[in-house]
Design a protein around this motif. Structure first.
Motif, PDB file in Angstrom:
ATOM      1  N   ASN A  94       0.829  -1.205   0.000  1.00 52.28           N
ATOM      2  CA  ASN A  94       0.000   0.000   0.000  1.00 52.28           C
ATOM      3  C   ASN A  94       0.867   1.261   0.000  1.00 52.28           C
ATOM      4  O   ASN A  94       0.589   2.221  -0.720  1.00 52.28           O
ATOM      5  N   ARG A  95       1.928   1.253   0.834  1.00 52.72           N
ATOM      6  CA  ARG A  95       2.833   2.403   0.877  1.00 52.72           C
ATOM      7  C   ARG A  95       3.530   2.623  -0.462  1.00 52.72           C
ATOM      8  O   ARG A  95       3.646   3.751  -0.932  1.00 52.72           O
ATOM      9  N   GLU A  96       3.995   1.526  -1.079  1.00 52.64           N
ATOM     10  CA  GLU A  96       4.674   1.645  -2.376  1.00 52.64           C
ATOM     11  C   GLU A  96       3.727   2.164  -3.452  1.00 52.64           C
ATOM     12  O   GLU A  96       4.119   2.991  -4.275  1.00 52.64           O
ATOM     13  N   ALA A  97       2.501   1.675  -3.458  1.00 52.73           N
ATOM     14  CA  ALA A  97       1.525   2.120  -4.450  1.00 52.73           C
ATOM     15  C   ALA A  97       1.205   3.609  -4.246  1.00 52.73           C
ATOM     16  O   ALA A  97       1.109   4.365  -5.202  1.00 52.73           O
ATOM     17  N   GLN A  98       1.085   4.015  -2.990  1.00 48.67           N
ATOM     18  CA  GLN A  98       0.806   5.423  -2.705  1.00 48.67           C
ATOM     19  C   GLN A  98       1.967   6.306  -3.140  1.00 48.67           C
ATOM     20  O   GLN A  98       1.778   7.382  -3.702  1.00 48.67           O
TER      21      GLN A  98
END
Length: 103
Positions: A94-98
Motif C-alpha cells: 500500500n505504501r509503495e503504491a501510494q
C-alpha cells in the motif's frame, strides 16, 4: 496445420507482451494489482504500530487476538504469524503504491 500453430503462437506472444506492458504502466501509476485486501486500515495500523515497537510476529498475533481484532477473513482470535506477515506485506505494498501515485 503448422502455419496455424505459428500464427497462434505469435498472437499469444503479442497479447502477452501487451498485457505485461499495460500492467507495468498501471503499477507505475500507483495502482495496486491483484485481489484487493480485506484487512481493515485499523488492523493494518495496529500491526504496523506493534511491529515498530519491536514485537515479534507471534507477539503481535497474540496481542491482536487478545484485543479481538478482526482478521482479513473477518474472524476474531485467529491471528497467527503468517497472517501478521501478510498484513505487513499488504501495508508495505500500500505504501509503495501510494508513493508511486504521488510521483
Amino acid at each position: 496445420m503448422g502455419s496455424e500453430d505459428n500464427v497462434t503462437r505469435l498472437v499469444r506472444a503479442e497479447t502477452s507482451c501487451l498485457v505485461r506492458e499495460a500492467l507495468a504502466a498501471k503499477k507505475r501509476e500507483g495502482v495496486r494489482l491483484g485481489r484487493p485486501s480485506r484487512i481493515t486500515p485499523e488492523a493494518l495500523g495496529k500491526v504496523r504500530d506493534l511491529r515498530d515497537r519491536g514485537l515479534t510476529l507471534q507477539a503481535i498475533a497474540n496481542e491482536l487476538n487478545s484485543l479481538g481484532t478482526l482478521t482479513a477473513s473477518g474472524r476474531v482470535g485467529c491471528w497467527g504469524t503468517s497472517s501478521v506477515q501478510s498484513a505487513l506485506e499488504t501495508e508495505r505494498l500500500n505504501r509503495e503504491a501510494q508513493a508511486a501515485a504521488d510521483r
